[in-house]
Scaffold this motif. Structure first.
Motif, PDB file in Angstrom:
ATOM      1  N   UNK A 134      57.101 -27.338  62.095  1.00 39.03           N
ATOM      2  CA  UNK A 134      56.104 -27.736  61.100  1.00 39.03           C
ATOM      3  C   UNK A 134      56.128 -26.839  59.869  1.00 39.03           C
ATOM      4  N   UNK A 135      57.126 -25.951  59.784  1.00 42.11           N
ATOM      5  CA  UNK A 135      57.267 -25.092  58.619  1.00 42.11           C
ATOM      6  C   UNK A 135      56.477 -23.800  58.687  1.00 42.11           C
ATOM      7  N   UNK A 136      55.931 -23.455  59.863  1.00 44.57           N
ATOM      8  CA  UNK A 136      55.167 -22.226  59.994  1.00 44.57           C
ATOM      9  C   UNK A 136      55.996 -21.098  60.582  1.00 44.57           C
ATOM     10  N   UNK A 137      55.341 -19.976  60.811  1.00 41.52           N
ATOM     11  CA  UNK A 137      56.000 -18.805  61.396  1.00 41.52           C
ATOM     12  C   UNK A 137      55.204 -18.348  62.611  1.00 41.52           C
ATOM     13  N   UNK A 138      55.914 -17.749  63.558  1.00 38.09           N
ATOM     14  CA  UNK A 138      55.297 -17.282  64.810  1.00 38.09           C
ATOM     15  C   UNK A 138      55.267 -15.759  64.817  1.00 38.09           C
ATOM     16  N   UNK A 139      54.130 -15.201  65.273  1.00 39.72           N
ATOM     17  CA  UNK A 139      53.973 -13.746  65.307  1.00 39.72           C
ATOM     18  C   UNK A 139      53.347 -13.347  66.642  1.00 39.72           C
ATOM     19  N   UNK A 140      53.628 -12.133  67.067  1.00 39.81           N
ATOM     20  CA  UNK A 140      53.083 -11.601  68.313  1.00 39.81           C
ATOM     21  C   UNK A 140      52.600 -10.187  68.052  1.00 39.81           C
ATOM     22  N   UNK A 141      51.343  -9.924  68.394  1.00 35.39           N
ATOM     23  CA  UNK A 141      50.751  -8.608  68.165  1.00 35.39           C
ATOM     24  C   UNK A 141      50.203  -8.081  69.491  1.00 35.39           C
ATOM     25  N   UNK A 142      50.053  -6.772  69.558  1.00 39.07           N
ATOM     26  CA  UNK A 142      49.535  -6.101  70.750  1.00 39.07           C
ATOM     27  C   UNK A 142      48.144  -5.587  70.442  1.00 39.07           C
ATOM     28  N   UNK A 143      47.222  -5.835  71.352  1.00 38.34           N
ATOM     29  CA  UNK A 143      45.860  -5.360  71.158  1.00 38.34           C
ATOM     30  C   UNK A 143      45.041  -5.500  72.426  1.00 38.34           C
ATOM     31  N   UNK A 144      44.230  -4.457  72.721  1.00 33.65           N
ATOM     32  CA  UNK A 144      43.370  -4.514  73.901  1.00 33.65           C
ATOM     33  C   UNK A 144      42.153  -5.391  73.667  1.00 33.65           C
ATOM     34  N   UNK A 145      41.644  -5.423  72.445  1.00 32.56           N
ATOM     35  CA  UNK A 145      40.500  -6.256  72.107  1.00 32.56           C
ATOM     36  C   UNK A 145      41.003  -7.455  71.319  1.00 32.56           C
ATOM     37  N   UNK A 146      40.954  -8.642  71.926  1.00 31.70           N
ATOM     38  CA  UNK A 146      41.548  -9.820  71.301  1.00 31.70           C
ATOM     39  C   UNK A 146      40.881 -10.170  69.977  1.00 31.70           C
ATOM     40  N   UNK A 147      39.542 -10.250  69.872  1.00 27.59           N
ATOM     41  CA  UNK A 147      38.939 -10.575  68.558  1.00 27.59           C
ATOM     42  C   UNK A 147      39.339  -9.595  67.458  1.00 27.59           C
ATOM     43  N   UNK A 148      39.318  -8.282  67.766  1.00 31.13           N
ATOM     44  CA  UNK A 148      39.706  -7.296  66.751  1.00 31.13           C
ATOM     45  C   UNK A 148      41.170  -7.463  66.354  1.00 31.13           C
ATOM     46  N   UNK A 149      42.047  -7.719  67.346  1.00 27.83           N
ATOM     47  CA  UNK A 149      43.468  -7.885  67.032  1.00 27.83           C
ATOM     48  C   UNK A 149      43.696  -9.123  66.175  1.00 27.83           C
ATOM     49  N   UNK A 150      43.008 -10.207  66.487  1.00 20.69           N
ATOM     50  CA  UNK A 150      43.158 -11.429  65.689  1.00 20.69           C
ATOM     51  C   UNK A 150      42.702 -11.214  64.254  1.00 20.69           C
ATOM     52  N   UNK A 151      41.544 -10.603  64.097  1.00 19.46           N
ATOM     53  CA  UNK A 151      41.007 -10.402  62.751  1.00 19.46           C
ATOM     54  C   UNK A 151      41.831  -9.383  61.967  1.00 19.46           C
ATOM     55  N   UNK A 152      42.339  -8.348  62.634  1.00 14.31           N
ATOM     56  CA  UNK A 152      43.209  -7.392  61.939  1.00 14.31           C
ATOM     57  C   UNK A 152      44.460  -8.087  61.421  1.00 14.31           C
ATOM     58  N   UNK A 153      45.034  -8.944  62.252  1.00 13.18           N
ATOM     59  CA  UNK A 153      46.222  -9.681  61.801  1.00 13.18           C
ATOM     60  C   UNK A 153      45.869 -10.620  60.649  1.00 13.18           C
ATOM     61  N   UNK A 154      44.763 -11.341  60.781  1.00  9.59           N
ATOM     62  CA  UNK A 154      44.375 -12.292  59.737  1.00  9.59           C
ATOM     63  C   UNK A 154      44.120 -11.585  58.412  1.00  9.59           C
ATOM     64  N   UNK A 155      43.431 -10.448  58.484  1.00  8.68           N
ATOM     65  CA  UNK A 155      43.172  -9.708  57.242  1.00  8.68           C
ATOM     66  C   UNK A 155      44.456  -9.100  56.688  1.00  8.68           C
ATOM     67  N   UNK A 156      45.361  -8.698  57.588  1.00  9.31           N
ATOM     68  CA  UNK A 156      46.614  -8.109  57.136  1.00  9.31           C
ATOM     69  C   UNK A 156      47.481  -9.078  56.361  1.00  9.31           C
ATOM     70  N   UNK A 157      47.449 -10.360  56.741  1.00  5.87           N
ATOM     71  CA  UNK A 157      48.242 -11.375  56.022  1.00  5.87           C
ATOM     72  C   UNK A 157      47.412 -12.080  54.961  1.00  5.87           C
ATOM     73  N   UNK A 158      46.171 -11.590  54.732  1.00  2.00           N
ATOM     74  CA  UNK A 158      45.282 -12.171  53.729  1.00  2.00           C
ATOM     75  C   UNK A 158      45.000 -13.644  54.019  1.00  2.00           C
TER      76      UNK A 158
END
Length: 858
Positions: free
Chosen positions: A292-316
């Protein structure tokens, strides 16, 4: 020493005004008192650009001798010795003359920057290394001078110099870019509106990425964590569950509503590397995201909400897509869950909670006590039964010397030992049994299950709690250790699988063979259900309803029920393994193998279909063309010749001498047309089969063009050669034939009294022959159709030919290493442009192409 700063003017195309803008910036800085010099500026004879250079100090160029010719290059040492504050250096991608200290001018610029001197330079988008092949595909002109993208990305400032395609073509037509003799060739070749539009888009997209990188660095340097909605980015969170497909498609639809939005998928892995998700789902969802033209990423984090939001903010990111919780109602009451927590902490990021069919099914609970094998638990239980009585007997003999707290500590040590051996359940049994023994033998009143003092009751209670806690911790540690070891093993297996697939020639067979070897199986078979079967099939369905796609080892399984283990890939594919029954804990790895096998099968079939369709389509086109030729084009001249001959042989008509000559001329003309048609048919078939012999050699343009115009209609053909022209690499006979066909076609469609113009000009190492008519022309949408064999647009009369001349001309031009393309004639009409490589100044060997092979003849 502080390095100098680099400013680059990026041009969307040649002639948009990069050098002019660079010189204007240099003059502005000079007027403000900055020490500015011109290190090397190419004006290309453009008067307005030369005017900007007047008044600027210029560093003399360095002369380099190469093959007896003197070349002027940038004098890097002189610029550094002069040490200005700013130096202007044109054409960053320029290749220096052999023998120079650096091969490329951008390397000279790096030395000047290292000396602390600011540099202002220019480069066109077609010279960027990353888009070089794309530009060649668009324009058909290879760019031999390139500059690494990283060099331009490191620039402190990059400014786009742009111009609308129509405006740039007007500049060229007015003579503001190229000399008059090169204008026609440039407008009809590189500087077409479509080419310029594509180059403009490439420049804008490249600069947008550069600006995006700068924005990311600025946010990181200034600690900005908030979202700046400069560009829509949609992030979808994947858990590895089956609902991920629904989430990816929903996120893609959200991204499509904002044209140009980025789609990113992210999967959060716990910090210990252990996860209960199946890799098969993630593999499939990653392929879906990328399709679909997207990209896949994998991050490591003990707290899932914090890891998701850190990634989202990191990619703006501006939007975050999550799946509704699969947990039960009780679990949701005890904890808010990832979705609710993320929404509460998201701030300006929009969070979409998407429902799916897995919401009400809940999560699969982890089986308790799964950390150790049954043998280990049995050994722990036996140890408890043996050790506790012995310990009781020993302490009973030492009862006079030890107090109750000492007895409790020794029993606690025994419980810990049982936990280390047998895990949770044997340890709990030991803890409860030990408390009873302590109560009966060591707690007053003795030999009774009663406790007289509250302090002793508290001590026994604390003993039971501590023993149970220690047992749970030990058991959890064993479980985590086992899971970590299994995860490490799985990672090694999958990495080995990926490497073997990449190195193998047959990806599907390699996947199955690797699976068989890894688990010591007899056979691994990929089965596909019969296409005529409706509905999903069970693993024990009729063998006749399945067919073998691929197998490794042997004998293969004819149905899913023939093997010990079956892994469904989808409704139509099953991976079946025979030889031994695999434990359930290996299912995750087996699902990964199944997903890899499905992807390999899909790629294998797509490749096979592409290979099959190509020759079939070509054969069908040739067959249809030949039938049309035999049915119409061959019959017409043959009928005319036969009628003329029959008339001459008729005894019933007395022909005079003039009539006989006319009939003979008709027969000769028809037979001549028939001979040319047969010759064209044979040549076309040889071209398509790669059997036509083409002898390329140096040919003078002045020798070829007059021969092409020396036909029956020579009075209607005007020649125009633009100055001295280089020789071309071509087969002279075939080149004359190509031009003769084009001239005859142009004369046929040109209005009476209007001449056909045949021109030749040189541009960018190539020579262009242009056949220009003022006829009705052809709509651009039908340009490709005129080169299809036996196609005549509108069937314009009997004199329109058989529809093979243009197809043959293009084939001959391409066989000589050139091209044949149509263009609109300004004011109406059609222009056919034949482009061939010039012979240059070197001693190119003559070549002969025959039977699909190229060989030198001298």
């Amino acid at each position: 020493m502080t390095p100098g700063r680099l400013r680059i003017y990026l041009g969307a195309a040649p002639g948009v005004g990069k050098t002019y803008a660079m010189l204007a910036e240099g003059r502005r800085r000079r007027d403000r008192g900055t020490d500015v010099v011109a290190g090397l500026v190419e004006t290309h004879g453009r008067p307005r650009t030369a005017e900007q250079l007047d008044g600027l100090e210029t560093v003399p160029r360095r002369t380099v001798e190469y093959r007896g010719t003197a070349f002027a290059e940038l004098d890097t040492d002189a610029v550094i010795a002069r040490r200005p504050r700013v130096v202007l250096i044109d054409e960053l991608a320029h290749t220096n003359v052999p023998g120079s200290r650096n091969a490329k001018r951008w390397q000279d610029v790096e030395e000047i920057l290292a000396a602390g001197i600011d540099v202002i330079s220019t480069v066109n988008v077609q010279h960027l290394e990353s888009v070089n092949d794309v530009v060649e595909q668009i324009t058909g002109v290879p760019q031999r001078e390139t500059v690494p993208d990283e060099m331009v990305r490191r620039a402190d400032q990059v400014e786009l110099v742009d111009m609308a395609p129509e405006a740039l073509r007007r500049r060229m037509a007015h003579g503001n870019v190229y000399a008059p003799e090169k204008i026609d060739a440039a407008l009809g070749n590189y500087f077409r509106v479509g080419n310029l539009t594509a180059l403009r888009e490439l420049a804008l997209l490249w600069l947008a990425d550069k600006v995006d990188d700068q924005l990311g660095r600025y946010r990181a340097d200034n600690g900005i964590r908030g979202t700046w909605e400069a560009r829509e980015r949609v992030v979808v969170a994947l858990t590895g569950g089956p609902e991920g497909d629904t989430l990816v498609r929903r996120a893609a639809r959200i991204a499509d509503r904002s044209k140009g939005a980025d789609l990113l998928a992210v999967h959060v892995v716990p910090g210990d590397g252990l996860t209960g998700t199946g890799p098969a789902h993630l593999v499939r969802q990653r392929a879906l995201v990328e399709s679909l033209g997207g990209t896949y990423h994998q991050v490591v984090g003990d707290d899932v909400p914090d890891a998701l939001l850190d990634f989202a903010r990191g990619v703006n990111a501006t939007q975050l897509v999550l799946g509704a919780s699969r947990r039960g109602r009780v679990a949701q009451l005890l904890s808010r869950g990832v979705g609710v927590t993320t929404s509460a902490l998201s701030g300006p990021i929009d969070v979409h909670l998407v429902t799916h069919e897995e919401v009400s099914r809940g999560r699969r609970p982890m089986a308790p006590g799964g950390g150790l094998t049954r043998w280990r638990r049995a050994a722990g239980l036996a140890l408890a039964v043996l050790v506790l009585p012995l310990l009781t007997l020993l302490l009973h003999h030492l009862q006079a010397e030890l107090s109750l707290p000492s007895d409790i500590l020794l029993f606690l040590v025994a419980v810990v030992g049982v936990a280390l051996v047998g895990g949770l359940y044997p340890a709990l049994f030991a803890a409860v049994s030990g408390s009873l023994l302590l109560n009966y033998y060591f707690t007053p009143p003795f030999n009774r299950f009663t406790i007289a003092e509250r302090e002793n009751l508290l001590a026994l209670a604390v003993y039971v709690v501590v023993a149970a806690a220690v047992s749970a911790v030990v058991d959890l540690n064993f479980r985590r250790s086992r899971d970590a070891a299994r995860a490490r093993t799985e990672a090694e297996v999958l990495s080995t699988l990926a490497g073997s697939v990449l190195r193998g020639r047959s990806a599907l067979r390699d996947v199955l063979e690797h699976l068989r070897e890894t688990f010591g199986l007899t056979a691994v078979t990929l089965l596909e259900r019969d296409p005529g079967t409706e509905g999903a099939l069970g693993l024990h369905s009729d063998p006749g309803r399945w067919r073998i796609v691929s197998t490794a080892g042997g004998p293969p399984c004819a149905a899913p029920g023939d093997g010990e283990t079956g892994i469904p890939v989808d409704d139509g594919l099953v991976l079946v393994m025979s030889g031994r029954t695999l434990p359930a804990r290996d299912r995750r790895v087996l699902e990964a193998y199944a997903a890899h096998a499905a992807v390999a099968l899909r790629q294998q079939r797509l490749t096979a279909e592409a290979e099959q369709v190509r020759p079939l389509a070509e054969a069908d086109r040739i067959r249809t063309a030949l039938l049309n030729a035999v049915g119409h084009d061959l019959r017409t001249p043959l009928a005319s010749a036969r009628a003329a001959v029959d008339g001459l042989r008729s005894p019933d008509v007395a022909w005079d001498e003039g009539d006989r000559d006319e009939l003979a001329d008709t027969a000769a003309e028809s037979l001549g047309r028939l001979d040319r048609l047969v010759t064209d048919l044979l040549d076309m078939s040889r071209l398509q089969a790669g059997m036509l012999t083409v002898s390329r050699r140096r040919v003078a343009v002045a020798d070829v063009v007059p021969r092409a115009a020396d036909g029956p209609e020579r009075s209607r053909v005007h020649l125009r050669l633009s100055g001295p022209l280089p020789e071309v690499l071509a087969d002279p006979a075939l080149l004359v034939r190509v031009l003769d066909n084009l001239v005859a076609n142009a004369v046929r469609h040109n209005p009476p009294g209007e001449p056909v113009l045949l021109t030749a000009s040189a541009h960018a190492g190539r020579v262009e022959f242009r056949v220009i008519d003022r006829g009705p022309g052809i709509p651009p949408a039908e340009w490709d159709a005129v080169f299809v064999p036996f196609q005549r647009l509108g069937d314009r009369g009997t004199g329109a030919g058989v529809g093979l001349g243009l197809a043959l001309s293009r084939g001959l031009a391409e066989a000589m290493g050139g091209t044949l393309v149509p263009e609109e004639t300004p004011g109406g009409g059609l222009t056919m442009v034949v482009t061939l490589p010039s012979a240059g100044t070197g001693d190119e060997p003559e070549e002969e192409v025959a039977d699909g092979h190229r060989r030198r003849v001298r």
